[in-house]
Motif scaffolding. Structure first.
Motif, short mmCIF file in Angstrom:
data_model
loop_
_atom_site.label_atom_id
_atom_site.label_comp_id
_atom_site.label_asym_id
_atom_site.label_seq_id
_atom_site.Cartn_x
_atom_site.Cartn_y
_atom_site.Cartn_z
N LYS A 179 32.29 35.32 40.04
CA LYS A 179 33.60 35.48 39.41
C LYS A 179 33.58 36.61 38.38
O LYS A 179 34.51 37.41 38.31
CB LYS A 179 34.04 34.17 38.76
N ALA A 180 32.53 36.67 37.58
CA ALA A 180 32.41 37.74 36.59
C ALA A 180 32.30 39.10 37.27
O ALA A 180 32.89 40.08 36.83
CB ALA A 180 31.20 37.50 35.69
N LEU A 181 31.58 39.15 38.36
CA LEU A 181 31.42 40.40 39.10
C LEU A 181 32.75 40.84 39.69
O LEU A 181 33.10 42.03 39.62
CB LEU A 181 30.37 40.22 40.21
N GLU A 182 33.51 39.92 40.25
CA GLU A 182 34.82 40.24 40.83
C GLU A 182 35.77 40.79 39.77
O GLU A 182 36.57 41.67 40.04
CB GLU A 182 35.43 39.01 41.49
N SER A 183 35.70 40.26 38.55
CA SER A 183 36.61 40.70 37.50
C SER A 183 36.30 42.13 37.03
O SER A 183 37.13 42.75 36.39
CB SER A 183 36.57 39.73 36.31
N HIS A 184 35.11 42.63 37.34
CA HIS A 184 34.74 43.99 36.95
C HIS A 184 35.03 45.02 38.04
O HIS A 184 34.82 46.20 37.84
CB HIS A 184 33.25 44.04 36.58
N GLU A 185 35.48 44.58 39.18
CA GLU A 185 35.75 45.51 40.29
C GLU A 185 37.10 46.15 40.14
O GLU A 185 37.99 45.77 39.53
CB GLU A 185 35.65 44.78 41.62
#
Length: 81
Positions: free
Chosen positions: A75-81
């Motif tokens: 989820k954290a990774l997706e929010s940085h895309e």
């Protein structure tokens, strides 16, 4: 894993390792290789100082609760895309 899947995976990994330029990753892979072969001693003995420090820091993070679940990470990774 079927024999075909095994050989395809091995071929894919062989190509990937052949393309690596990251000495830290190559050293880690070599440590794994040595630990699975005829080497004596503990795998820790084959790590360099940087690898040992990173593992120690990771264990400290774990002890202090500074971790994420897999879902939290993605989820954290997706929010940085």
């Amino acid at each position: 894993m079927s024999a075909t899947e095994f050989y395809l995976l091995r071929e894919e990994l062989t190509k990937w390792v052949g393309s690596l330029n990251d000495s830290s990753l190559l050293n880690l892979l070599n440590s794994i290789k040595l630990s699975r072969g005829t080497a004596t001693g503990d795998w820790w003995d084959y790590l360099n100082d940087k690898e040992r420090k990173n593992i120690t820091l990771g264990l400290k993070d774990l002890e202090e609760g500074n971790t994420l679940t897999s879902n939290e990470f993605w989820k954290a990774l997706e929010s940085h895309e």
